[in-house]
Design a protein around this motif. Structure first.
Motif, short mmCIF file in Angstrom:
data_model
loop_
_atom_site.label_atom_id
_atom_site.label_comp_id
_atom_site.label_asym_id
_atom_site.label_seq_id
_atom_site.Cartn_x
_atom_site.Cartn_y
_atom_site.Cartn_z
N ILE A 125 0.87 -1.18 0.00
CA ILE A 125 0.00 0.00 0.00
C ILE A 125 0.90 1.23 0.00
O ILE A 125 1.84 1.32 0.79
CB ILE A 125 -0.95 0.03 1.22
N GLN A 126 0.60 2.17 -0.91
CA GLN A 126 1.35 3.42 -1.02
C GLN A 126 0.35 4.55 -1.17
O GLN A 126 -0.57 4.44 -1.98
CB GLN A 126 2.28 3.39 -2.23
N HIS A 151 -2.36 3.66 -3.86
CA HIS A 151 -2.08 2.49 -4.68
C HIS A 151 -2.08 1.28 -3.75
O HIS A 151 -1.51 1.35 -2.66
CB HIS A 151 -0.70 2.59 -5.34
N ALA A 152 -2.73 0.20 -4.15
CA ALA A 152 -2.74 -1.02 -3.33
C ALA A 152 -2.75 -2.24 -4.23
O ALA A 152 -3.34 -2.21 -5.32
CB ALA A 152 -3.96 -1.02 -2.42
N GLU A 153 -2.10 -3.30 -3.77
CA GLU A 153 -2.13 -4.55 -4.51
C GLU A 153 -3.58 -5.01 -4.64
O GLU A 153 -4.39 -4.82 -3.73
CB GLU A 153 -1.27 -5.59 -3.81
N LEU A 156 -5.75 -6.61 -1.93
CA LEU A 156 -6.04 -5.79 -0.74
C LEU A 156 -7.24 -4.86 -0.95
O LEU A 156 -7.67 -4.22 0.00
CB LEU A 156 -4.82 -4.96 -0.37
N VAL A 157 -7.75 -4.79 -2.18
CA VAL A 157 -8.82 -3.84 -2.49
C VAL A 157 -10.16 -4.56 -2.55
O VAL A 157 -10.29 -5.61 -3.18
CB VAL A 157 -8.55 -3.11 -3.82
N ILE A 163 -9.63 -0.64 1.44
CA ILE A 163 -8.64 -1.65 1.79
C ILE A 163 -9.34 -2.74 2.59
O ILE A 163 -10.08 -2.46 3.55
CB ILE A 163 -7.48 -1.04 2.62
N TRP A 168 -5.10 -7.33 4.97
CA TRP A 168 -3.99 -6.43 5.27
C TRP A 168 -3.35 -6.79 6.60
O TRP A 168 -4.02 -6.90 7.62
CB TRP A 168 -4.48 -4.99 5.27
#
Length: 192
Positions: A125-126, A151-153, A156-157, A163, A168
């Motif tokens: 996560i950024q 931004h998240a993989e 994870l969304v 999120i 997570w």
């Protein structure tokens, strides 16, 4: 129950690998955990001795790179380093200067979309953010930020823009010890 005033009351916060950049474009990564978030806003505390403080004063943008609990050794690998040159007298003996904490931690830089500091590929996560206000508190500052891009993989969304807390596993810094979350206990009423 005892009553006292400890020298440190650092009761547990998620770790953020904060990336910043100076006016010349030199990036730095600083582990922090003094953060508070609400909605699209955040407040962080930065010690004035740190390079992150100086970078934020020059380029008022940051990226919150959120490491997983499994990344604690990478975070700890960069902890004894400072990008502040020369090393401030208060940090002498404990910290060593380096201009590349990314390599020491095994972190890969990735360009951000809406801010100048880079993201860290290894963090799932950024969150890119811009500084809205800086409140001076003598030895440190409280920095108010607004997130402008997250931004998240994919795994994870959930629901397109949230999120998934069941997927997570953040790294928690609790009284100078690293932890994960442990078992899931339940949901807050407002989620239903």
């Amino acid at each position: 129950m005892k009553s006292f005033l400890p020298t440190m009351f650092y009761y547990g916060f998620p770790v953020v690998l904060l990336t910043t950049t100076d006016k010349d474009g030199n990036a730095d990564v600083t582990p922090i955990s003094s953060t508070f978030t609400l909605g699209a806003n955040a407040v962080i505390a930065l010690v004035k001795l740190n390079k992150a403080y100086h970078n934020v004063m020059e380029v008022p943008e940051v990226v919150f790179n959120l490491p997983t609990a499994a990344m604690w050794e990478k975070v700890e690998a960069i902890a004894p380093y400072t990008a502040q040159n020369p090393v401030p007298p208060q940090k002498m003996g404990k910290y060593t200067y380096t201009d590349d904490k990314f390599s020491i931690g095994g972190f890969t830089q990735l360009p951000s979309e809406k801010v100048r500091p880079p993201r860290i590929v290894e963090c799932p996560i950024q969150a890119e953010a811009k500084v809205k206000n800086v409140n001076d508190r003598d030895a440190y500052v409280l920095v108010e930020l607004e997130f402008v891009q997250v931004h998240a993989e994919d795994h994870l969304v959930m629901e397109g823009n949230k999120i998934n807390p069941l997927e997570w596993e953040p790294l928690i810094y609790n009284f100078k010890h690293y932890y994960g979350l442990g078992e899931h206990k339940g949901l807050n009423f407002s989620i239903k």
